[in-house]
Design an enzyme around this catalytic site. Sequence first.
Site, PDB file in Angstrom:
ATOM      1  N   GLU A 173     -13.930  89.733 -44.575  1.00 51.60           N
ATOM      2  CA  GLU A 173     -13.532  90.890 -45.375  1.00 51.60           C
ATOM      3  C   GLU A 173     -12.989  90.440 -46.731  1.00 51.60           C
ATOM      4  OE1 GLU A 173     -10.490  93.544 -44.019  1.00 51.60           O
ATOM      5  OE2 GLU A 173     -11.660  95.284 -44.600  1.00 51.60           O
TER       6      GLU A 173
ATOM      7  N   THR B 284     -11.411 100.255 -52.596  1.00 52.54           N
ATOM      8  CA  THR B 284     -10.038 100.001 -52.150  1.00 52.54           C
ATOM      9  C   THR B 284      -9.181  99.425 -53.282  1.00 52.54           C
ATOM     10  OG1 THR B 284     -10.804  99.643 -49.916  1.00 52.54           O
ATOM     11  CG2 THR B 284      -8.667  98.730 -50.442  1.00 52.54           C
TER      12      THR B 284
HETATM   13  N1  HSE Z   1      -4.339  99.530 -46.008  1.00 55.17           N
HETATM   14  C1  HSE Z   1      -5.384  99.499 -46.990  1.00 55.17           C
HETATM   15  C2  HSE Z   1      -5.043 100.419 -48.144  1.00 55.17           C
HETATM   16  C3  HSE Z   1      -6.643  99.908 -46.296  1.00 55.17           C
HETATM   17  O1  HSE Z   1      -4.572 101.523 -47.913  1.00 55.17           O
HETATM   18  O2  HSE Z   1      -5.243 100.013 -49.283  1.00 55.17           O
HETATM   19  C4  HSE Z   1      -7.845 100.034 -47.137  1.00 55.17           C
HETATM   20  O3  HSE Z   1      -8.918 100.484 -46.347  1.00 55.17           O
END
Ligand code: HSE
Length: 319
Positions: A137, A190
């Site tokens: 990832e 993201t």
């Molecule tokens: N925990 C991460 C975020 C997950 O919220 O940025 C991204 O899929």
Amino acid sequence: MQAKLSRARMIAAYAPGSVSNVACGFDVLGFAMDEPGDIVIAGQKDDPGVRIEKIHGDGGRLPLDPAKNTAGAAALALLQRLETTRGVTLTIHKGLPLASGVGSSGASAVAAVVAVNELLGRPASLDLLLTCAMVGEQAGCGATHPDNVAPSLYGGFILARSANPPDIVRLPVPEGLACAVLHPHVEIETGAARALLGETVPLRDAVRQWGNLGGLVAALFTNDRALLSRSLEDVIAEPKRAGLVPGFFDIKAAALAAGALGCSLSGSGPSVFALAGSLEDAQRAGDAMVKAFASASNVGADLWVSLVGRQGARVVSRP
Ligand code: HSE
């Protein structure tokens, strides 16, 4: 003949999508969906390393270079950790849309390591598979948090107490707990969604958030639905990211009015999840979310309704 047969051996593994953060557990909490998910088929090749044969369902957008592909990099990491010179081919079937907030890249990485491990005779522990999926990832999308890969691999609800070294706590899944996940047809990277958050959190928000996280964990152990519902609140990421999803607050209000225990962004969005006490309640909440989103936007959306997936990644028959 024997050698030929074993060379032709192919193993398919399925890894489900996942909902990370789950409102109050930014970067540390996640649960597996039952479906959709990704399938990766691993085969043997004569030379060492990883070759990606084909990727289905990505519209030609994912890299075939194994070092840059989450599934490829995860498989490479596993071969390296196992110190094997054996080589594998990968064929990736994307069932999860890209940049959708349901752990799409994590699922490909997880399915790859599970398929390759099975092909090699299962030499690796689940924890090693997790480490390698996280390497994948990281290579594919720069992320280091295990809140998608861990639930996708182990299934159920996961608390990732620490990412490095991984310290993964498997939490109980109360009977009947179900989710509705609305996936608006927009993509949110993201990285861009993380950039909205800034570096600091006011102390009062931190206090409220860890109160909620503790409450949610306790609620899962005691099957206290009212406590679960009260704890499904995010005062840190959701307020800063809500604007990324047209009609987010209407979608959330509609889910709650339809009987959901809670509703928030799934990971960094654009997907929005609702948790409910039964499959029927989840379906009702999901239908209400679809309606609310349709009033706010002309963009299409998918709705996935399922029990929280107790089973994580697994070997399956080839598609
Ligand atoms: N925990 C991460 C975020 C997950 O919220 O940025 C991204 O899929």
